[in-house]
Enzyme design. Structure first.
Site, PDB file in Angstrom:
ATOM      1  N   GLU A 167       0.835  -1.209   0.000  1.00 54.03           N
ATOM      2  CA  GLU A 167       0.000   0.000   0.000  1.00 54.03           C
ATOM      3  C   GLU A 167       0.866   1.255   0.000  1.00 54.03           C
ATOM      4  O   GLU A 167       1.962   1.267   0.579  1.00 54.03           O
ATOM      5  CB  GLU A 167      -0.884  -0.021   1.252  1.00 54.03           C
ATOM      6  CG  GLU A 167      -1.832   1.137   1.393  1.00 54.03           C
ATOM      7  CD  GLU A 167      -2.782   0.939   2.561  1.00 54.03           C
ATOM      8  OE1 GLU A 167      -3.443   1.907   2.945  1.00 54.03           O
ATOM      9  OE2 GLU A 167      -2.855  -0.195   3.096  1.00 54.03           O
ATOM     10  N   GLU A 171      -3.168  10.572   3.270  1.00 50.36           N
ATOM     11  CA  GLU A 171      -4.382  10.663   4.069  1.00 50.36           C
ATOM     12  C   GLU A 171      -4.427  12.001   4.798  1.00 50.36           C
ATOM     13  O   GLU A 171      -3.502  12.344   5.541  1.00 50.36           O
ATOM     14  CB  GLU A 171      -4.449   9.515   5.088  1.00 50.36           C
ATOM     15  CG  GLU A 171      -4.569   8.140   4.445  1.00 50.36           C
ATOM     16  CD  GLU A 171      -4.485   7.010   5.460  1.00 50.36           C
ATOM     17  OE1 GLU A 171      -5.512   6.367   5.715  1.00 50.36           O
ATOM     18  OE2 GLU A 171      -3.385   6.789   5.990  1.00 50.36           O
TER      19      GLU A 171
END
Length: 264
Positions: free
Chosen positions: A138, A142
């Site tokens: 990943e 964010e």
């Protein structure tokens, strides 16, 4: 974010979100070849290119249910919303999309305005995991609702994270659009914010290797307050995506302002 929270959140994502996507997306054999370079200005949502999450959540930490009704295109941008609305055992609805194909080394870029609200997470990331018969890899951007003046960058390699870094945006990420990009190569991973290099990873053990899908999501939590802020819903929130692009290594940049044009 602690390792325990990260592991729980991503395990739920792999087992629920990706599983459901695989049912409705392309056949497994068609998903194996990495996707090609593209740019999407979101004049519409191409349902063959994007899978819209609908009808589930990623686990107990998430206080909303993914809903296709929280995903739309308006004013030339993708709009993912978080709003009150009862669905199963959740009192809120939220939006997420993911590509039906996986993408490998290259430049990933998105022009985004984050959602407003403590306890919310506005995310642009790539992901692959166990439901795809792959290790958990990943790469993340964010914006956490407790402080939209920063964006968190992070990556996971075979489910191992702890690579978080908070980067000042220079303004509020929910008050205007900002350009988020990362250049992913075999031996290097670089994160950019508004054209400026903000994180440079050269340790091979900290660089993912598996092709991944591209995600955008806006979701909330009542329980991850130390990480995302105390949840305090007052009105619907919207994550807006003006543009997303992927430029495979060696390909021409996909739009004039692309960081791939600047660096080539």
């Amino acid at each position: 974010m602690t390792t325990q929270i990260a592991h729980a959140r991503k395990l739920c994502l792999s087992l629920l979100t990706i599983t459901a996507a695989c049912v409705s997306a392309l056949p497994a054999s068609a998903q194996q070849a990495p996707g090609k370079s593209f740019v999407d200005d979101f004049d519409k949502i191409n349902r063959g290119f994007w899978y819209v999450s609908d009808g589930w959540n990623n686990g107990a930490h998430q206080n909303c249910t993914w809903s296709k009704n929280q995903v739309k295109v308006e004013d030339g941008a993708l709009q993912l919303s978080f709003a009150d609305g009862k669905s199963k055992d959740r009192n809120y609805l939220c939006g997420e999309i993911q590509t039906t194909k996986r993408y490998s080394y290259g430049t990933y870029e998105a022009r985004i305005k984050a959602g407003t609200g403590s306890g919310l997470n506005s995310a642009f990331f790539t992901y692959i995991g166990p439901a795809d018969k792959q290790k958990h890899d990943e790469i993340d951007f964010e914006v956490l609702g407790k402080n939209t003046g920063e964006v968190q960058v992070n990556q996971y390699v075979q489910a191992k994270g702890d690579n978080e870094k908070l980067v000042p945006v220079g303004s509020k990420a929910d008050e205007g659009f900002n350009d988020y990009a990362f250049i992913w190569e075999k031996d290097r991973l670089r994160y950019y914010l508004n054209g400026k290099l903000v994180q440079d990873v050269t340790d091979p053990s900290k660089i993912p290797s598996n092709p991944q899908k591209i995600f955008f999501s806006l979701w909330g939590s009542d329980t991850l307050s130390n990480w995302m802020g105390r949840f305090d819903y007052t009105k619907p929130a919207v994550l807006s995506v003006d543009r997303v692009a992927f430029t495979a290594l060696g390909d021409k940049c996909q739009f004039p302002e692309s960081i791939a044009c600047t660096l080539n």
